[in-house]
Design a protein around this motif. Structure first.
Motif, PDB file in Angstrom:
ATOM      1  N   PRO A  76       0.808  -1.233   0.000  1.00 20.51           N
ATOM      2  CA  PRO A  76       0.000   0.000   0.000  1.00 20.51           C
ATOM      3  C   PRO A  76       0.833   1.271   0.000  1.00 20.51           C
ATOM      4  CG  PRO A  76      -0.047  -1.059   2.159  1.00 20.51           C
ATOM      5  CD  PRO A  76       0.613  -2.026   1.227  1.00 20.51           C
ATOM      6  N   ARG A  77       2.119   1.187   0.292  1.00 22.14           N
ATOM      7  CA  ARG A  77       2.954   2.392   0.330  1.00 22.14           C
ATOM      8  C   ARG A  77       3.374   2.855  -1.053  1.00 22.14           C
ATOM      9  NH1 ARG A  77       8.002   1.282   3.060  1.00 22.14           N
ATOM     10  NH2 ARG A  77       7.831  -0.672   1.901  1.00 22.14           N
ATOM     11  N   PHE A 126      -8.713  -2.517  -1.980  1.00 24.55           N
ATOM     12  CA  PHE A 126      -7.344  -2.100  -1.659  1.00 24.55           C
ATOM     13  C   PHE A 126      -7.218  -0.580  -1.601  1.00 24.55           C
ATOM     14  CE2 PHE A 126      -2.799  -1.551  -3.079  1.00 24.55           C
ATOM     15  CZ  PHE A 126      -2.219  -2.051  -1.931  1.00 24.55           C
ATOM     16  N   ASP A 127      -7.803   0.093  -2.590  1.00 27.25           N
ATOM     17  CA  ASP A 127      -7.701   1.556  -2.661  1.00 27.25           C
ATOM     18  C   ASP A 127      -8.870   2.266  -1.990  1.00 27.25           C
ATOM     19  OD1 ASP A 127      -5.275   1.567  -4.039  1.00 27.25           O
ATOM     20  OD2 ASP A 127      -6.244   1.445  -5.994  1.00 27.25           O
ATOM     21  N   ARG A 128      -9.865   1.509  -1.568  1.00 30.12           N
ATOM     22  CA  ARG A 128     -11.052   2.067  -0.916  1.00 30.12           C
ATOM     23  C   ARG A 128     -11.743   3.092  -1.817  1.00 30.12           C
ATOM     24  NH1 ARG A 128      -8.983   3.037   5.369  1.00 30.12           N
ATOM     25  NH2 ARG A 128      -7.928   1.016   5.595  1.00 30.12           N
ATOM     26  N   GLN A 158      -5.214   6.100  -6.567  1.00 30.28           N
ATOM     27  CA  GLN A 158      -4.375   5.481  -5.541  1.00 30.28           C
ATOM     28  C   GLN A 158      -3.803   6.483  -4.551  1.00 30.28           C
ATOM     29  OE1 GLN A 158      -1.673   2.306  -7.084  1.00 30.28           O
ATOM     30  NE2 GLN A 158      -2.261   3.051  -9.117  1.00 30.28           N
ATOM     31  N   ILE A 160      -4.950   8.613  -2.224  1.00 33.80           N
ATOM     32  CA  ILE A 160      -5.355   8.612  -0.819  1.00 33.80           C
ATOM     33  C   ILE A 160      -4.744   7.430  -0.085  1.00 33.80           C
ATOM     34  CG2 ILE A 160      -7.304   8.404   0.764  1.00 33.80           C
ATOM     35  CD1 ILE A 160      -7.114  11.114  -0.528  1.00 33.80           C
ATOM     36  N   ARG A 161      -4.766   6.274  -0.723  1.00 34.08           N
ATOM     37  CA  ARG A 161      -4.201   5.081  -0.094  1.00 34.08           C
ATOM     38  C   ARG A 161      -2.700   5.236   0.156  1.00 34.08           C
ATOM     39  NH1 ARG A 161      -0.815   1.877  -3.072  1.00 34.08           N
ATOM     40  NH2 ARG A 161      -2.374   1.580  -4.695  1.00 34.08           N
ATOM     41  N   ARG A 164      -2.110   7.823   2.956  1.00 36.59           N
ATOM     42  CA  ARG A 164      -2.446   7.266   4.272  1.00 36.59           C
ATOM     43  C   ARG A 164      -1.361   6.305   4.745  1.00 36.59           C
ATOM     44  NH1 ARG A 164      -6.729   4.791   2.852  1.00 36.59           N
ATOM     45  NH2 ARG A 164      -8.163   6.532   3.180  1.00 36.59           N
ATOM     46  N   ALA A 165      -0.870   5.460   3.846  1.00 33.10           N
ATOM     47  CA  ALA A 165       0.136   4.467   4.232  1.00 33.10           C
ATOM     48  C   ALA A 165       1.463   5.118   4.605  1.00 33.10           C
ATOM     49  CB  ALA A 165       0.342   3.469   3.096  1.00 33.10           C
TER      50      ALA A 165
END
Length: 207
Positions: A76-77, A126-128, A158, A160-161, A164-165
Motif C-alpha cells: 500500500p505504500r 485495496f484503494d477504498r 491510488q 489517498i491510499r 495514508r500508508a
C-alpha cells in the motif's frame, strides 16, 4: 592459382569467401557501427533508459515493475502498475522481458470477464474507492505485458491510499502525480500517462 582448381572446388571457395565477408560485415562491422552511433547520439536510450535512485539503477523507463510486500501482496505504500501477463513463472514474476505477451483473451471471453471482475473487486477494496471509478487500465494488461505506465486517473485513484500508508498529506501526493503526467507523443499520439516506476522513485523523496 584457383584457376587450376576443379570448377566445383572453385565455386565452394567463392562461396566460402562470400560467407566470411558477409559474416564480418553483418556480424561485426554493422553491429559495432550501430552501437557506436547509438552511444553517441542516444547514450541514455542505448543503455536501456535506466532509472537511477541516488546513483543506483533501480529500473528502466520502458519496463514496469511489481511493488509488493515480502509476501508478494501489493504494497500500500507504493503506486501499483497495471496488470501484466508477461510472467515466465519459476519465481520470475510479471514484467519479465523474456516473456513479453498479452493474455490473448478476447473481449467477450468469459475467463477475461471473470478476471476483470476479480481485479476490480480487489482494487476497490485495496484503494477504498467505488468499483465504478476504477479505470480500465487498472484491470487490463497491456499488449506487451511490460508497460510501465498507468492513466492519470488510476494514479489519482491510488493517491489517498498511498498518502495514508506513508503519513503524507494527500495534496502532496496529488501534486507529485501531476508533475509526472506525460502528454501524448508529438502532442497527438496516444494519451496522457504516468510512469509508475519513475513516480515511485520520486515518491521516496516525499517520505
Amino acid at each position: 592459382m584457383s584457376r587450376h582448381l576443379p570448377p566445383a572446388l572453385r565455386r565452394h571457395l567463392s562461396a566460402l569467401r562470400m560467407l566470411l565477408v558477409f559474416t564480418a560485415v553483418t556480424g561485426l562491422v554493422y553491429p559495432l557501427a550501430v552501437t557506436g552511433v547509438a552511444q553517441l547520439a542516444f547514450p541514455h536510450r542505448a543503455d536501456g533508459s535506466l532509472i537511477e535512485d541516488r546513483g543506483t539503477p533501480v529500473g528502466s523507463r520502458l519496463i514496469g515493475q511489481s511493488f509488493t510486500t515480502a509476501g508478494a501482496a501489493p504494497d500500500p505504500r507504493w503506486f501499483q502498475p497495471r496488470p501484466s501477463a508477461a510472467d515466465g513463472g519459476q519465481g520470475a514474476g510479471p514484467y519479465d522481458p523474456l516473456y513479453s505477451n498479452a493474455s490473448n483473451l478476447g473481449p467477450n471471453n468469459p475467463d477475461l470477464l471473470r478476471i476483470i471482475d476479480e481485479r476490480r473487486t480487489a482494487i476497490a477494496a485495496f484503494d477504498r474507492v467505488p468499483p465504478h471509478k476504477i479505470p480500465a487500465d487498472a484491470v487490463t494488461a497491456s499488449g506487451s505485458g511490460l508497460d510501465p505506465h498507468v492513466s492519470p486517473a488510476y494514479a489519482r485513484a491510488q493517491a489517498i491510499r498511498v498518502a495514508r500508508a506513508r503519513g503524507l498529506a494527500p495534496g502532496r501526493v496529488r501534486a507529485l502525480i501531476a508533475r509526472h503526467v506525460q502528454g501524448p507523443d508529438l502532442g497527438f499520439i496516444g494519451q496522457e500517462r504516468v510512469n509508475v516506476v519513475e513516480l515511485n522513485r520520486d515518491l521516496r523523496g516525499l517520505s
